[in-house]
Design an enzyme around this catalytic site. Structure first.
Site, short mmCIF file in Angstrom:
data_model
loop_
_atom_site.label_atom_id
_atom_site.label_comp_id
_atom_site.label_asym_id
_atom_site.label_seq_id
_atom_site.Cartn_x
_atom_site.Cartn_y
_atom_site.Cartn_z
N SER A 39 0.80 -1.23 0.00
CA SER A 39 0.00 0.00 0.00
C SER A 39 0.83 1.27 0.00
CB SER A 39 -0.94 0.01 1.21
OG SER A 39 -0.19 -0.11 2.41
N ASP A 345 -3.62 7.96 8.09
CA ASP A 345 -4.69 7.15 8.66
C ASP A 345 -4.23 6.23 9.79
OD1 ASP A 345 -3.15 5.44 7.21
OD2 ASP A 345 -4.74 4.70 5.90
N HIS A 348 -0.49 4.78 7.11
CA HIS A 348 0.17 5.33 5.94
C HIS A 348 0.49 6.80 6.13
CE1 HIS A 348 -2.55 2.01 4.62
NE2 HIS A 348 -1.41 1.59 4.08
#
Length: 374
Positions: A39, A345, A348
């Site tokens: 991610s 968040d 990240h």
């Protein structure tokens, strides 16, 4: 003090100019980038396969969800812009792709090692590094079949594969996925396999695809992330003066050293290749430990989350989601000023933090050997 602040402002202004304007004078002239990752560098692959991303993701730059786990651009986006390229299209995206300058095989929640569980059980992506490598090989085969003359403007020329930059930004989920269940010592047992698999993939690309330039990012300081500070077991005595968990960060340092040593060992086996170890850990740690020195207000507190408090993270209500908790309807909203936060968040980074990390990669200051892209 006033003089130092003025220097900081000038430096930030120059940094912004460099990173918002695609460069046409990069020291390294690469026709493309092929990226393997999770991610931290996924530009839309996971959400192409499992479409569900929602606002406020993408709020800062794209003004809508863009398949990225951030409020805006990722490090890989800034690297592409710095090298004068468009953003990398996700390999899994079926509409609107342009692979002229490479492809992005990264997907959210990916691991280096093959997962032994399902996405719907553990949240781990089925697209592990071995799958991403197979996708890369299939991509090359199809390009050579469909575009042998290089005249398709959405596909790369056939000589791109030995001239491009290959980036690896993966391994974080291997480290964190079983931490709560196995503990640090349990996870350490299989981390040598993680480093070895990355090395094997590089050698495979070198021998079968002709790749010659590789950059491998190390792991971030997990012990500073709001999500892990909230979820992983630890005592207050384990927290350093910056509020980060020392035991987990030390374990990451051990892995990073092992990864660096592993890459050093295979350099002798790839005599005409450039293999660069990139210490993104060091710059990310500085941002968490000294956020105000880098233009931020909050290091270990998430911008988008629920619960406010020290970390603003609650795993029951992830960024952008709503849920009934104790009979109350709650929503994990984003802050109004994500550029003041290192963490987007809880897991990240914000675009603002990614920008600073990208600059360190571009100028070569965190690379071994030193490898400036500008």
């Amino acid at each position: 003090m006033r003089h130092n602040f003025s220097i900081f402002l000038v430096s930030m202004f120059l940094l912004v100019l460099l990173l918002i304007t695609p460069s046409t004078n990069a020291k390294c002239s690469f026709p493309g980038i092929f990226n393997f990752g999770d991610s931290n560098s996924d530009t839309g692959g996971f959400w192409a396969a499992f479409p569900a991303e929602r606002y406020p993701f993408g709020m800062t730059y794209f003004k809508k969800p863009s398949g990225r786990a951030s409020d805006g651009r990722l490090v890989i986006d800034f690297l592409a812009q710095g090298l004068g390229m468009p953003f990398l299209s996700p390999y899994l995206q079926s509409i609107g792709t342009n692979f002229r300058h490479g492809a992005n095989f990264a997907t959210l929640a990916s691991t280096v090692l093959l997962p032994n569980t399902s996405l719907f059980v553990s949240g781990i992506s089925p697209f592990s590094l071995a799958i991403q490598l197979n996708q890369m090989k299939e991509f090359r085969t199809r390009v050579l079949e469909i575009n042998p003359q290089g005249n398709n403007h959405r596909l790369p020329p056939k000589d791109i594969f030995n001239k491009s930059l290959y980036i690896f930004d993966i391994g974080q989920n291997d480290f964190t996925g079983n931490l709560a269940a196995l503990g640090i010592q349990g996870v350490k047992q299989y981390l040598p396999q993680v480093a070895s698999q990355i090395a094997y993939t590089i050698k495979d690309i070198y021998s079968e695809l002709g790749g010659r330039t590789f950059m491998v990012f190390n792991l971030a300081p997990i012990g500073c992330f709001p999500a892990f500070l909230t979820e992983l077991p630890h005592n207050t005595s384990d927290l350093d003066m910056y509020g980060c968990m020392m035991s987990y960060n030390n374990a990451v340092l051990d892995y990073n050293l092992m990864l660096k040593d592993t890459l050093s060992q295979i350099r002798d086996q790839l005599p005409d290749a450039t293999l660069v170890y990139v210490d993104t850990h060091s710059i990310k740690l500085k941002l968490f430990q000294h956020p105000k020195d880098h233009g931020f207000l909050y290091g270990t507190k998430a911008c988008c989350g629920y619960g406010d408090g020290e970390y603003n993270f609650n795993r029951k209500v992830y960024c952008g989601n709503s849920k009934i908790i104790d009979g109350k309807h709650v929503t994990a909203n984003a802050c109004e000023d994500p550029d003041k936060y290192v963490s987007w968040d809880g897991i990240h980074a914000t675009e603002a933090a990614n920008k600073l990390v990208a600059w360190a990669v571009l100028n070569g200051s965190i690379s071994d050997p030193v490898f400036p892209l500008f």
